[in-house]
Design an enzyme around this catalytic site. Structure first.
Site, PDB file in Angstrom:
ATOM      1  N   SER A  18       0.816  -1.221   0.000  1.00 47.55           N
ATOM      2  CA  SER A  18       0.000   0.000   0.000  1.00 47.55           C
ATOM      3  C   SER A  18       0.856   1.280   0.000  1.00 47.55           C
ATOM      4  CB  SER A  18      -0.903   0.009   1.230  1.00 47.55           C
ATOM      5  OG  SER A  18      -1.727  -1.133   1.233  1.00 47.55           O
ATOM      6  N   GLU A  38       9.438  -5.684  -6.285  1.00 47.38           N
ATOM      7  CA  GLU A  38       8.579  -6.524  -5.449  1.00 47.38           C
ATOM      8  C   GLU A  38       8.956  -7.982  -5.669  1.00 47.38           C
ATOM      9  OE1 GLU A  38       6.011  -6.050  -3.018  1.00 47.38           O
ATOM     10  OE2 GLU A  38       6.413  -8.199  -2.956  1.00 47.38           O
ATOM     11  N   CYS A  46      -1.936  -5.872   2.741  1.00 47.89           N
ATOM     12  CA  CYS A  46      -3.341  -5.452   2.800  1.00 47.89           C
ATOM     13  C   CYS A  46      -4.175  -6.143   1.723  1.00 47.89           C
ATOM     14  CB  CYS A  46      -3.427  -3.936   2.649  1.00 47.89           C
ATOM     15  SG  CYS A  46      -5.119  -3.367   2.479  1.00 47.89           S
ATOM     16  N   CYS A  51      -5.988  -7.126   5.088  1.00 46.46           N
ATOM     17  CA  CYS A  51      -7.284  -6.443   5.230  1.00 46.46           C
ATOM     18  C   CYS A  51      -8.341  -6.910   4.240  1.00 46.46           C
ATOM     19  CB  CYS A  51      -7.114  -4.935   5.026  1.00 46.46           C
ATOM     20  SG  CYS A  51      -5.584  -4.259   5.643  1.00 46.46           S
ATOM     21  N   LYS A  54      -9.383 -10.704   4.424  1.00 47.84           N
ATOM     22  CA  LYS A  54     -10.004 -10.859   5.750  1.00 47.84           C
ATOM     23  C   LYS A  54     -11.400 -10.257   5.768  1.00 47.84           C
ATOM     24  CE  LYS A  54     -10.085  -7.764   8.274  1.00 47.84           C
ATOM     25  NZ  LYS A  54      -8.953  -7.198   8.987  1.00 47.84           N
ATOM     26  N   GLY A 177      -4.555 -12.325  21.644  1.00 47.78           N
ATOM     27  CA  GLY A 177      -5.829 -11.645  21.904  1.00 47.78           C
ATOM     28  C   GLY A 177      -5.855 -10.262  21.268  1.00 47.78           C
ATOM     29  N   TYR A 179      -5.829  -7.878  17.318  1.00 49.98           N
ATOM     30  CA  TYR A 179      -6.679  -7.713  16.132  1.00 49.98           C
ATOM     31  C   TYR A 179      -6.915  -9.043  15.407  1.00 49.98           C
ATOM     32  CZ  TYR A 179      -6.049  -2.549  15.530  1.00 49.98           C
ATOM     33  OH  TYR A 179      -6.071  -1.186  15.637  1.00 49.98           O
ATOM     34  N   GLU A 183     -10.430 -11.226  15.200  1.00 51.43           N
ATOM     35  CA  GLU A 183     -11.073 -11.210  13.872  1.00 51.43           C
ATOM     36  C   GLU A 183     -11.261 -12.634  13.354  1.00 51.43           C
ATOM     37  OE1 GLU A 183      -9.932  -6.842  12.020  1.00 51.43           O
ATOM     38  OE2 GLU A 183      -8.726  -8.540  11.409  1.00 51.43           O
ATOM     39  N   HIS A 437     -32.693   9.378  11.432  1.00 50.21           N
ATOM     40  CA  HIS A 437     -33.548   8.433  12.141  1.00 50.21           C
ATOM     41  C   HIS A 437     -34.204   7.463  11.170  1.00 50.21           C
ATOM     42  CE1 HIS A 437     -35.875   7.063  15.547  1.00 50.21           C
ATOM     43  NE2 HIS A 437     -36.975   7.149  14.825  1.00 50.21           N
ATOM     44  N   GLU A 442     -27.291   7.727  15.112  1.00 47.69           N
ATOM     45  CA  GLU A 442     -27.928   8.896  15.731  1.00 47.69           C
ATOM     46  C   GLU A 442     -27.749   8.885  17.251  1.00 47.69           C
ATOM     47  OE1 GLU A 442     -32.269   9.163  15.639  1.00 47.69           O
ATOM     48  OE2 GLU A 442     -32.390   7.005  15.354  1.00 47.69           O
TER      49      GLU A 442
END
Ligand code: NDP
Length: 448
Positions: A18, A38, A46, A51, A54, A177, A179, A183, A437, A442
Protein backbone atom coordinates in the site's frame (compact mmCIF):
# COMPACT_ATOMS: atom_id res chain seq x y z
CA UNK A 1 13.59 19.34 -5.69
CA UNK A 2 15.75 19.33 -8.85
CA UNK A 3 16.03 16.30 -11.10
CA UNK A 4 19.38 14.55 -10.74
CA UNK A 5 20.28 12.99 -14.09
CA UNK A 6 23.33 11.10 -12.81
CA UNK A 7 21.01 8.32 -11.61
CA UNK A 8 18.71 6.16 -13.72
CA UNK A 9 15.73 6.94 -11.49
CA UNK A 10 14.52 9.70 -9.25
CA UNK A 11 12.98 7.15 -6.92
CA UNK A 12 13.39 3.43 -6.34
CA UNK A 13 10.76 1.88 -4.09
CA UNK A 14 11.46 -1.48 -2.47
CA UNK A 15 8.12 -3.15 -1.74
CA UNK A 16 4.91 -2.81 -3.78
CA UNK A 17 2.39 -2.79 -0.95
CA UNK A 18 0.00 0.00 0.00
CA UNK A 19 2.63 2.57 1.03
CA UNK A 20 5.17 1.80 -1.69
CA UNK A 21 2.68 1.76 -4.55
CA UNK A 22 1.15 5.07 -3.44
CA UNK A 23 4.55 6.78 -3.20
CA UNK A 24 5.60 5.38 -6.60
CA UNK A 25 2.41 6.49 -8.35
CA UNK A 26 2.46 9.99 -6.86
CA UNK A 27 6.13 10.44 -7.81
CA UNK A 28 5.50 9.15 -11.35
CA UNK A 29 2.45 11.41 -11.62
CA UNK A 30 4.73 14.32 -10.82
CA UNK A 31 6.82 13.39 -13.85
CA UNK A 32 9.59 11.51 -12.04
CA UNK A 33 11.35 8.34 -13.19
CA UNK A 34 10.29 5.64 -10.77
CA UNK A 35 11.18 1.96 -10.31
CA UNK A 36 9.44 -0.35 -7.88
CA UNK A 37 10.78 -3.73 -6.74
CA UNK A 38 8.58 -6.52 -5.45
CA UNK A 39 9.50 -10.13 -4.72
CA UNK A 40 5.94 -11.34 -4.16
CA UNK A 41 2.60 -10.21 -5.57
CA UNK A 42 2.02 -6.50 -6.10
CA UNK A 43 -0.53 -5.25 -3.55
CA UNK A 44 1.27 -6.20 -0.36
CA UNK A 45 -0.12 -7.49 2.92
CA UNK A 46 -3.34 -5.45 2.80
CA UNK A 47 -4.51 -6.59 -0.61
CA UNK A 48 -2.99 -10.06 -0.88
CA UNK A 49 -2.99 -11.52 2.65
CA UNK A 50 -4.49 -9.00 5.03
CA UNK A 51 -7.28 -6.44 5.23
CA UNK A 52 -9.00 -7.21 1.93
CA UNK A 53 -9.27 -11.04 2.00
CA UNK A 54 -10.00 -10.86 5.75
CA UNK A 55 -12.87 -8.42 5.17
CA UNK A 56 -14.30 -10.69 2.46
CA UNK A 57 -14.30 -13.56 4.96
CA UNK A 58 -15.85 -11.26 7.59
CA UNK A 59 -18.69 -10.50 5.16
CA UNK A 60 -19.13 -14.26 4.70
CA UNK A 61 -19.33 -14.74 8.47
CA UNK A 62 -21.85 -11.91 8.90
CA UNK A 63 -24.41 -13.84 6.85
CA UNK A 64 -24.88 -16.25 9.75
CA UNK A 65 -26.52 -13.53 11.92
CA UNK A 66 -28.54 -12.25 8.98
CA UNK A 67 -29.86 -15.76 8.33
CA UNK A 68 -30.75 -16.04 12.03
CA UNK A 69 -32.66 -12.74 11.90
CA UNK A 70 -34.28 -13.46 8.52
CA UNK A 71 -37.34 -15.47 9.71
CA UNK A 72 -38.51 -12.48 11.80
CA UNK A 73 -38.69 -10.51 8.56
CA UNK A 74 -40.75 -13.21 6.87
CA UNK A 75 -37.97 -14.97 5.05
CA UNK A 76 -37.53 -18.70 5.24
CA UNK A 77 -33.94 -19.49 4.53
CA UNK A 78 -32.24 -22.83 4.31
CA UNK A 79 -28.64 -21.81 4.77
CA UNK A 80 -25.70 -23.99 3.80
CA UNK A 81 -22.09 -22.93 3.67
CA UNK A 82 -19.35 -24.05 1.30
CA UNK A 83 -15.80 -22.97 2.22
CA UNK A 84 -14.33 -23.99 -1.14
CA UNK A 85 -16.71 -21.64 -2.98
CA UNK A 86 -15.85 -18.77 -0.67
CA UNK A 87 -12.13 -19.45 -0.96
CA UNK A 88 -12.21 -19.69 -4.78
CA UNK A 89 -14.21 -16.45 -5.06
CA UNK A 90 -11.98 -14.70 -2.54
CA UNK A 91 -8.86 -15.82 -4.45
CA UNK A 92 -10.36 -14.64 -7.74
CA UNK A 93 -11.15 -11.23 -6.23
CA UNK A 94 -7.61 -10.89 -4.87
CA UNK A 95 -6.21 -11.78 -8.31
CA UNK A 96 -8.47 -9.13 -9.85
CA UNK A 97 -7.20 -6.50 -7.39
CA UNK A 98 -3.62 -7.59 -8.01
CA UNK A 99 -4.15 -7.03 -11.76
CA UNK A 100 -5.64 -3.59 -11.05
CA UNK A 101 -2.58 -2.68 -8.99
CA UNK A 102 -0.29 -3.86 -11.83
CA UNK A 103 -2.26 -1.77 -14.32
CA UNK A 104 -2.20 1.31 -12.07
CA UNK A 105 1.58 1.06 -11.85
CA UNK A 106 1.99 0.51 -15.59
CA UNK A 107 -0.43 3.32 -16.50
CA UNK A 108 1.39 5.76 -14.29
CA UNK A 109 4.72 4.87 -15.89
CA UNK A 110 6.30 3.12 -12.91
CA UNK A 111 8.76 0.38 -13.93
CA UNK A 112 8.22 -2.87 -12.03
CA UNK A 113 11.13 -5.21 -11.22
CA UNK A 114 10.33 -8.63 -9.81
CA UNK A 115 12.80 -10.00 -7.26
CA UNK A 116 14.38 -9.25 -3.91
CA UNK A 117 15.70 -5.70 -3.61
CA UNK A 118 18.89 -5.21 -1.62
CA UNK A 119 20.59 -1.91 -0.84
CA UNK A 120 24.16 -1.81 -2.14
CA UNK A 121 24.80 1.87 -1.50
CA UNK A 122 23.04 5.10 -0.53
CA UNK A 123 21.73 5.40 -4.09
CA UNK A 124 21.86 1.80 -5.33
CA UNK A 125 19.68 -1.29 -5.10
CA UNK A 126 20.50 -4.73 -6.48
CA UNK A 127 17.66 -6.82 -7.86
CA UNK A 128 18.59 -10.12 -9.47
CA UNK A 129 21.65 -9.46 -11.62
CA UNK A 130 20.82 -5.78 -12.07
CA UNK A 131 21.80 -2.78 -10.00
CA UNK A 132 19.46 0.20 -10.17
CA UNK A 133 20.41 3.67 -9.01
CA UNK A 134 18.29 6.60 -7.86
CA UNK A 135 18.52 9.92 -6.13
CA UNK A 136 16.08 8.66 -3.50
CA UNK A 137 15.31 5.16 -2.26
CA UNK A 138 12.16 4.26 -0.35
CA UNK A 139 11.90 1.12 1.77
CA UNK A 140 8.27 0.02 2.02
CA UNK A 141 8.70 -3.68 2.66
CA UNK A 142 6.01 -4.04 5.32
CA UNK A 143 5.92 -6.68 8.03
CA UNK A 144 5.34 -10.39 8.55
CA UNK A 145 3.69 -12.44 11.27
CA UNK A 146 5.80 -13.71 14.16
CA UNK A 147 5.15 -16.69 16.42
CA UNK A 148 7.00 -17.44 19.64
CA UNK A 149 9.41 -20.34 19.58
CA UNK A 150 7.40 -22.91 21.55
CA UNK A 151 7.77 -26.68 21.04
CA UNK A 152 5.77 -27.78 17.99
CA UNK A 153 5.23 -24.23 16.65
CA UNK A 154 5.84 -25.58 13.12
CA UNK A 155 2.39 -27.20 13.42
CA UNK A 156 0.75 -23.77 13.72
CA UNK A 157 -0.65 -21.64 10.93
CA UNK A 158 -0.47 -17.85 10.89
CA UNK A 159 -3.03 -15.44 9.42
CA UNK A 160 -1.61 -16.04 5.91
CA UNK A 161 -2.30 -19.75 6.41
CA UNK A 162 -5.76 -19.12 7.86
CA UNK A 163 -6.73 -17.18 4.73
CA UNK A 164 -5.49 -20.04 2.59
CA UNK A 165 -6.99 -23.10 4.30
CA UNK A 166 -8.13 -25.74 1.79
CA UNK A 167 -10.66 -27.16 4.22
CA UNK A 168 -12.64 -25.43 6.93
CA UNK A 169 -11.51 -27.09 10.19
CA UNK A 170 -14.18 -28.27 12.60
CA UNK A 171 -12.19 -26.89 15.54
CA UNK A 172 -9.42 -24.32 15.91
CA UNK A 173 -7.47 -22.75 18.77
CA UNK A 174 -5.91 -19.32 18.62
CA UNK A 175 -2.95 -17.99 20.60
CA UNK A 176 -3.17 -14.23 21.14
CA UNK A 177 -5.83 -11.65 21.90
CA UNK A 178 -5.12 -8.82 19.43
CA UNK A 179 -6.68 -7.71 16.13
CA UNK A 180 -5.94 -10.87 14.18
CA UNK A 181 -6.91 -13.26 16.98
CA UNK A 182 -10.38 -11.78 17.56
CA UNK A 183 -11.07 -11.21 13.87
CA UNK A 184 -10.31 -14.80 12.88
CA UNK A 185 -12.03 -16.14 16.01
CA UNK A 186 -15.21 -14.29 15.02
CA UNK A 187 -15.08 -15.18 11.33
CA UNK A 188 -14.43 -18.87 11.85
CA UNK A 189 -16.91 -19.13 14.71
CA UNK A 190 -19.59 -17.58 12.48
CA UNK A 191 -18.75 -20.12 9.76
CA UNK A 192 -19.39 -22.97 12.20
CA UNK A 193 -15.90 -23.73 13.51
CA UNK A 194 -15.57 -24.58 17.20
CA UNK A 195 -13.14 -21.82 18.28
CA UNK A 196 -10.97 -21.59 21.42
CA UNK A 197 -9.20 -18.29 21.99
CA UNK A 198 -6.32 -18.59 24.42
CA UNK A 199 -5.13 -15.23 25.72
CA UNK A 200 -2.50 -14.63 28.37
CA UNK A 201 -4.28 -11.59 29.86
CA UNK A 202 -7.86 -10.44 30.49
CA UNK A 203 -9.75 -8.97 28.67
CA UNK A 204 -8.64 -9.23 25.02
CA UNK A 205 -7.60 -6.27 22.84
CA UNK A 206 -5.04 -4.62 25.07
CA UNK A 207 -4.68 -0.94 24.18
CA UNK A 208 -8.38 -0.41 23.49
CA UNK A 209 -10.80 1.25 25.94
CA UNK A 210 -11.44 -1.03 28.92
CA UNK A 211 -15.27 -0.87 28.75
CA UNK A 212 -15.10 -1.70 25.04
CA UNK A 213 -12.77 -4.64 25.74
CA UNK A 214 -15.05 -6.02 28.44
CA UNK A 215 -18.12 -5.62 26.20
CA UNK A 216 -16.38 -7.24 23.21
CA UNK A 217 -14.99 -10.18 25.16
CA UNK A 218 -18.42 -10.94 26.64
CA UNK A 219 -19.95 -10.75 23.16
CA UNK A 220 -17.34 -13.18 21.79
CA UNK A 221 -18.31 -15.60 24.57
CA UNK A 222 -22.03 -15.06 23.89
CA UNK A 223 -21.37 -15.87 20.23
CA UNK A 224 -19.95 -19.22 21.30
CA UNK A 225 -16.20 -18.62 21.28
CA UNK A 226 -14.42 -20.34 24.15
CA UNK A 227 -12.28 -17.45 25.46
CA UNK A 228 -9.67 -18.77 27.90
CA UNK A 229 -8.01 -15.92 29.81
CA UNK A 230 -4.81 -15.93 31.84
CA UNK A 231 -3.55 -18.93 29.91
CA UNK A 232 -1.06 -19.46 27.13
CA UNK A 233 -0.30 -22.21 24.66
CA UNK A 234 3.03 -23.62 25.81
CA UNK A 235 3.52 -26.56 23.42
CA UNK A 236 1.89 -28.26 20.45
CA UNK A 237 2.09 -31.87 19.29
CA UNK A 238 0.47 -33.80 16.51
CA UNK A 239 -2.14 -36.38 17.46
CA UNK A 240 -3.10 -38.12 14.24
CA UNK A 241 -4.53 -35.41 11.97
CA UNK A 242 -5.14 -33.13 14.95
CA UNK A 243 -3.05 -30.97 17.26
CA UNK A 244 -2.88 -31.25 21.00
CA UNK A 245 -2.09 -28.00 22.80
CA UNK A 246 -0.68 -27.87 26.30
CA UNK A 247 -1.86 -24.73 28.10
CA UNK A 248 -0.10 -22.96 30.95
CA UNK A 249 -3.14 -23.55 33.21
CA UNK A 250 -2.70 -27.33 32.94
CA UNK A 251 -5.59 -27.69 30.48
CA UNK A 252 -5.09 -29.34 27.09
CA UNK A 253 -7.01 -28.80 23.88
CA UNK A 254 -7.25 -31.12 20.88
CA UNK A 255 -8.12 -29.21 17.71
CA UNK A 256 -7.93 -29.50 13.92
CA UNK A 257 -5.95 -26.29 13.47
CA UNK A 258 -3.86 -24.01 15.65
CA UNK A 259 -3.56 -20.34 14.66
CA UNK A 260 -0.79 -18.25 16.13
CA UNK A 261 -1.71 -14.53 16.13
CA UNK A 262 0.96 -12.96 18.28
CA UNK A 263 1.98 -9.88 16.33
CA UNK A 264 4.06 -8.78 13.37
CA UNK A 265 7.71 -7.84 12.74
CA UNK A 266 9.30 -5.51 10.18
CA UNK A 267 10.50 -7.07 6.90
CA UNK A 268 14.17 -6.13 6.92
CA UNK A 269 15.76 -9.50 6.10
CA UNK A 270 18.62 -9.23 3.63
CA UNK A 271 17.87 -5.61 2.75
CA UNK A 272 21.51 -4.58 3.22
CA UNK A 273 20.53 -2.08 5.92
CA UNK A 274 23.52 -2.72 8.14
CA UNK A 275 26.03 -2.60 5.27
CA UNK A 276 24.70 0.73 4.01
CA UNK A 277 24.35 2.18 7.51
CA UNK A 278 20.56 2.37 7.91
CA UNK A 279 19.84 2.32 11.65
CA UNK A 280 17.14 0.05 13.06
CA UNK A 281 15.35 0.09 16.40
CA UNK A 282 15.62 -2.65 18.97
CA UNK A 283 12.37 -4.20 17.71
CA UNK A 284 13.80 -4.41 14.19
CA UNK A 285 11.90 -1.46 12.71
CA UNK A 286 13.77 1.08 10.62
CA UNK A 287 14.40 4.32 12.47
CA UNK A 288 13.00 7.37 10.64
CA UNK A 289 12.61 11.06 11.40
CA UNK A 290 9.60 13.28 10.64
CA UNK A 291 10.67 13.35 6.97
CA UNK A 292 10.47 9.51 6.85
CA UNK A 293 14.23 9.75 6.36
CA UNK A 294 16.50 7.03 7.72
CA UNK A 295 19.98 7.54 9.13
CA UNK A 296 21.17 7.57 5.47
CA UNK A 297 19.85 10.84 4.02
CA UNK A 298 18.91 9.48 0.57
CA UNK A 299 17.01 6.48 2.00
CA UNK A 300 13.46 6.74 3.36
CA UNK A 301 10.96 4.29 4.85
CA UNK A 302 7.17 4.20 5.21
CA UNK A 303 4.58 1.81 6.62
CA UNK A 304 4.92 -1.26 8.84
CA UNK A 305 8.67 -1.47 8.29
CA UNK A 306 9.13 1.70 10.33
CA UNK A 307 5.94 2.83 12.09
CA UNK A 308 4.12 1.46 15.14
CA UNK A 309 0.64 1.37 13.66
CA UNK A 310 0.60 -1.49 11.12
CA UNK A 311 -2.37 0.13 9.43
CA UNK A 312 -2.83 0.46 5.66
CA UNK A 313 -4.15 4.06 5.61
CA UNK A 314 -1.15 5.18 7.66
CA UNK A 315 1.31 3.60 5.19
CA UNK A 316 -0.57 5.15 2.27
CA UNK A 317 -0.57 8.60 3.86
CA UNK A 318 3.14 8.37 4.72
CA UNK A 319 4.04 7.29 1.17
CA UNK A 320 1.78 9.85 -0.52
CA UNK A 321 2.95 12.84 1.49
CA UNK A 322 6.61 11.81 1.26
CA UNK A 323 6.42 11.68 -2.56
CA UNK A 324 4.68 15.08 -2.61
CA UNK A 325 7.36 16.59 -0.36
CA UNK A 326 10.24 15.07 -2.34
CA UNK A 327 8.97 15.84 -5.83
CA UNK A 328 5.97 18.16 -5.70
CA UNK A 329 7.00 20.92 -3.31
CA UNK A 330 4.59 19.56 -0.71
CA UNK A 331 4.87 20.51 2.93
CA UNK A 332 2.26 18.22 4.52
CA UNK A 333 3.07 15.56 7.10
CA UNK A 334 1.01 12.61 8.39
CA UNK A 335 -0.95 13.44 11.53
CA UNK A 336 -1.27 10.55 13.93
CA UNK A 337 -3.69 12.08 16.44
CA UNK A 338 -7.33 10.95 16.34
CA UNK A 339 -6.30 7.97 14.24
CA UNK A 340 -9.41 5.86 13.68
CA UNK A 341 -9.08 2.10 13.57
CA UNK A 342 -11.45 -0.86 13.33
CA UNK A 343 -11.41 -4.50 14.31
CA UNK A 344 -13.62 -6.60 12.05
CA UNK A 345 -14.74 -9.03 14.71
CA UNK A 346 -18.33 -9.72 15.79
CA UNK A 347 -19.16 -7.27 17.24
CA UNK A 348 -17.35 -4.96 14.85
CA UNK A 349 -15.21 -2.49 16.79
CA UNK A 350 -14.22 1.02 15.78
CA UNK A 351 -12.37 3.53 17.85
CA UNK A 352 -10.91 7.02 17.58
CA UNK A 353 -9.01 9.18 20.03
CA UNK A 354 -8.29 8.52 23.67
CA UNK A 355 -9.43 5.59 25.78
CA UNK A 356 -10.92 6.66 29.12
CA UNK A 357 -7.64 5.82 30.84
CA UNK A 358 -5.62 7.92 28.35
CA UNK A 359 -8.12 10.80 28.47
CA UNK A 360 -7.84 11.00 32.27
CA UNK A 361 -4.06 11.10 32.02
CA UNK A 362 -3.95 13.61 29.13
CA UNK A 363 -6.94 15.88 29.85
CA UNK A 364 -7.61 15.73 33.57
CA UNK A 365 -11.34 16.15 34.07
CA UNK A 366 -13.48 14.35 31.52
CA UNK A 367 -17.11 13.45 30.94
CA UNK A 368 -18.02 9.96 29.80
CA UNK A 369 -21.25 9.10 28.00
CA UNK A 370 -22.23 5.52 27.23
CA UNK A 371 -25.14 3.78 25.60
CA UNK A 372 -25.90 0.09 25.11
CA UNK A 373 -28.85 -0.79 22.91
CA UNK A 374 -30.26 -3.42 20.61
CA UNK A 375 -29.89 -2.37 16.97
CA UNK A 376 -33.17 -2.19 15.08
CA UNK A 377 -32.02 -4.85 12.61
CA UNK A 378 -32.23 -7.45 15.37
CA UNK A 379 -35.14 -6.05 17.42
CA UNK A 380 -37.77 -8.42 15.99
CA UNK A 381 -35.50 -11.45 15.89
CA UNK A 382 -33.96 -13.64 18.52
CA UNK A 383 -30.45 -12.41 17.72
CA UNK A 384 -29.51 -10.91 21.10
CA UNK A 385 -26.58 -8.75 19.88
CA UNK A 386 -26.25 -5.26 21.29
CA UNK A 387 -24.32 -2.15 20.30
CA UNK A 388 -22.10 -0.29 22.77
CA UNK A 389 -21.12 3.35 22.33
CA UNK A 390 -18.80 5.36 24.55
CA UNK A 391 -18.02 9.03 24.07
CA UNK A 392 -15.35 10.85 26.05
CA UNK A 393 -15.34 14.65 26.37
CA UNK A 394 -12.65 16.95 27.74
CA UNK A 395 -14.59 18.91 30.35
CA UNK A 396 -12.75 22.23 30.17
CA UNK A 397 -12.87 22.62 26.37
CA UNK A 398 -15.98 20.47 25.70
CA UNK A 399 -13.97 18.74 22.93
CA UNK A 400 -14.75 15.16 22.01
CA UNK A 401 -11.50 13.30 22.68
CA UNK A 402 -12.60 9.67 22.40
CA UNK A 403 -15.26 7.66 20.61
CA UNK A 404 -15.54 3.88 20.87
CA UNK A 405 -18.17 1.74 19.20
CA UNK A 406 -18.80 -2.01 19.25
CA UNK A 407 -21.69 -3.29 17.18
CA UNK A 408 -23.20 -3.43 13.70
CA UNK A 409 -21.51 -1.15 11.14
CA UNK A 410 -19.21 0.37 13.78
CA UNK A 411 -16.45 1.13 11.29
CA UNK A 412 -18.79 2.75 8.75
CA UNK A 413 -20.32 4.87 11.50
CA UNK A 414 -17.04 5.95 13.02
CA UNK A 415 -15.29 7.18 9.86
CA UNK A 416 -17.43 10.35 9.63
CA UNK A 417 -17.22 11.04 13.34
CA UNK A 418 -13.43 10.67 13.12
CA UNK A 419 -13.42 13.51 10.57
CA UNK A 420 -15.49 15.61 13.00
CA UNK A 421 -13.07 14.82 15.83
CA UNK A 422 -10.14 15.75 13.60
CA UNK A 423 -11.89 19.08 13.02
CA UNK A 424 -12.15 19.53 16.80
CA UNK A 425 -15.86 18.94 17.32
CA UNK A 426 -17.27 19.76 20.75
CA UNK A 427 -20.06 17.96 22.61
CA UNK A 428 -22.20 21.08 22.16
CA UNK A 429 -21.79 20.86 18.34
CA UNK A 430 -22.52 17.12 18.42
CA UNK A 431 -25.70 17.87 20.37
CA UNK A 432 -26.63 20.52 17.80
CA UNK A 433 -26.33 17.95 15.00
CA UNK A 434 -29.63 16.47 13.86
CA UNK A 435 -29.76 12.70 13.97
CA UNK A 436 -30.62 10.52 11.01
CA UNK A 437 -33.55 8.43 12.14
CA UNK A 438 -33.76 5.51 12.63
CA UNK A 439 -30.07 4.59 12.74
CA UNK A 440 -27.56 3.42 15.31
CA UNK A 441 -25.33 6.39 14.47
CA UNK A 442 -27.93 8.90 15.73
CA UNK A 443 -27.25 7.62 19.26
CA UNK A 444 -23.93 9.47 19.09
CA UNK A 445 -25.62 12.86 18.64
CA UNK A 446 -28.21 12.20 21.34
CA UNK A 447 -26.01 10.99 24.20
CA UNK A 448 -26.95 12.48 27.56
P1 NDP B 1 -1.44 -7.52 18.05
O1 NDP B 1 -0.21 -6.80 18.43
O2 NDP B 1 -2.69 -6.76 17.80
O3 NDP B 1 -1.76 -8.63 19.14
C1 NDP B 1 -0.82 -9.60 19.48
C2 NDP B 1 -1.44 -10.48 20.54
O4 NDP B 1 -0.58 -11.57 20.79
C3 NDP B 1 -1.66 -9.75 21.85
O5 NDP B 1 -2.87 -10.20 22.41
C4 NDP B 1 -0.46 -10.20 22.68
O6 NDP B 1 -0.74 -10.26 24.06
C5 NDP B 1 -0.25 -11.60 22.18
N1 NDP B 1 1.14 -12.03 22.26
C6 NDP B 1 2.23 -11.39 21.80
N2 NDP B 1 3.34 -12.11 22.04
C7 NDP B 1 2.93 -13.24 22.67
C8 NDP B 1 3.62 -14.36 23.20
N3 NDP B 1 4.94 -14.46 23.10
N4 NDP B 1 2.88 -15.33 23.79
C9 NDP B 1 1.53 -15.21 23.90
N5 NDP B 1 0.83 -14.17 23.43
C10 NDP B 1 1.53 -13.18 22.82
O7 NDP B 1 -1.00 -8.38 16.79
P2 NDP B 1 -1.84 -9.11 15.66
O8 NDP B 1 -0.96 -10.22 15.23
O9 NDP B 1 -3.22 -9.42 16.10
O10 NDP B 1 -1.90 -8.01 14.54
C11 NDP B 1 -0.71 -7.32 14.13
C12 NDP B 1 -1.02 -5.91 13.78
O11 NDP B 1 -1.60 -5.88 12.49
C13 NDP B 1 -2.02 -5.22 14.70
O12 NDP B 1 -1.40 -4.62 15.78
C14 NDP B 1 -2.65 -4.21 13.79
O13 NDP B 1 -1.95 -3.00 13.85
C15 NDP B 1 -2.54 -4.83 12.41
N6 NDP B 1 -3.84 -5.35 12.02
C16 NDP B 1 -4.85 -4.47 11.79
C17 NDP B 1 -6.11 -4.91 11.46
C18 NDP B 1 -7.20 -3.93 11.24
O14 NDP B 1 -6.92 -2.75 11.02
N7 NDP B 1 -8.46 -4.34 11.29
C19 NDP B 1 -6.40 -6.34 11.32
C20 NDP B 1 -5.28 -7.19 11.60
C21 NDP B 1 -4.06 -6.69 11.94
P3 NDP B 1 -0.64 -8.97 25.03
O15 NDP B 1 -1.85 -8.14 24.73
O16 NDP B 1 -0.69 -9.57 26.38
O17 NDP B 1 0.63 -8.31 24.70
Amino acid sequence: MSQNTSHEYDLIVIGAGSGGVRAARIAAGLGRRVAIIEEDKVGGTCVIRGCVPKKLLAYAGAYSKSFKAAPAFGWSVQAGFNWKTLKANKDAEISRLNRIYLKLLADSGVELFTGHGRLTGPHAVAVGHKTLTAEHILIATGSHTVCPDIPGIELAIDSDGALDLDELPSSLAIKGGGYIAVEFASILNALGVNVHLVYRNDPVLRGFDMDLRVFAQQAYRDNGINVINHADVMAVKAVGEQKELALSNGQSLVVDQFLCATGRRANTRDLGLHEVGVAVREDGKILVNREQQTSVSSIYAVGDVCNDYNLTPVAIKEGHLLAERLFGGGNRYPEYDNLPTAVFSTPEIATCGFTEEQAKAECGEIEVYTSTFRPMKYAMSDVPDKTFIKLIVHKASDKVVGLHIAGLDAAEILQGFAAAMKAGITKERLDATMGIHPTSAEEIVTLR
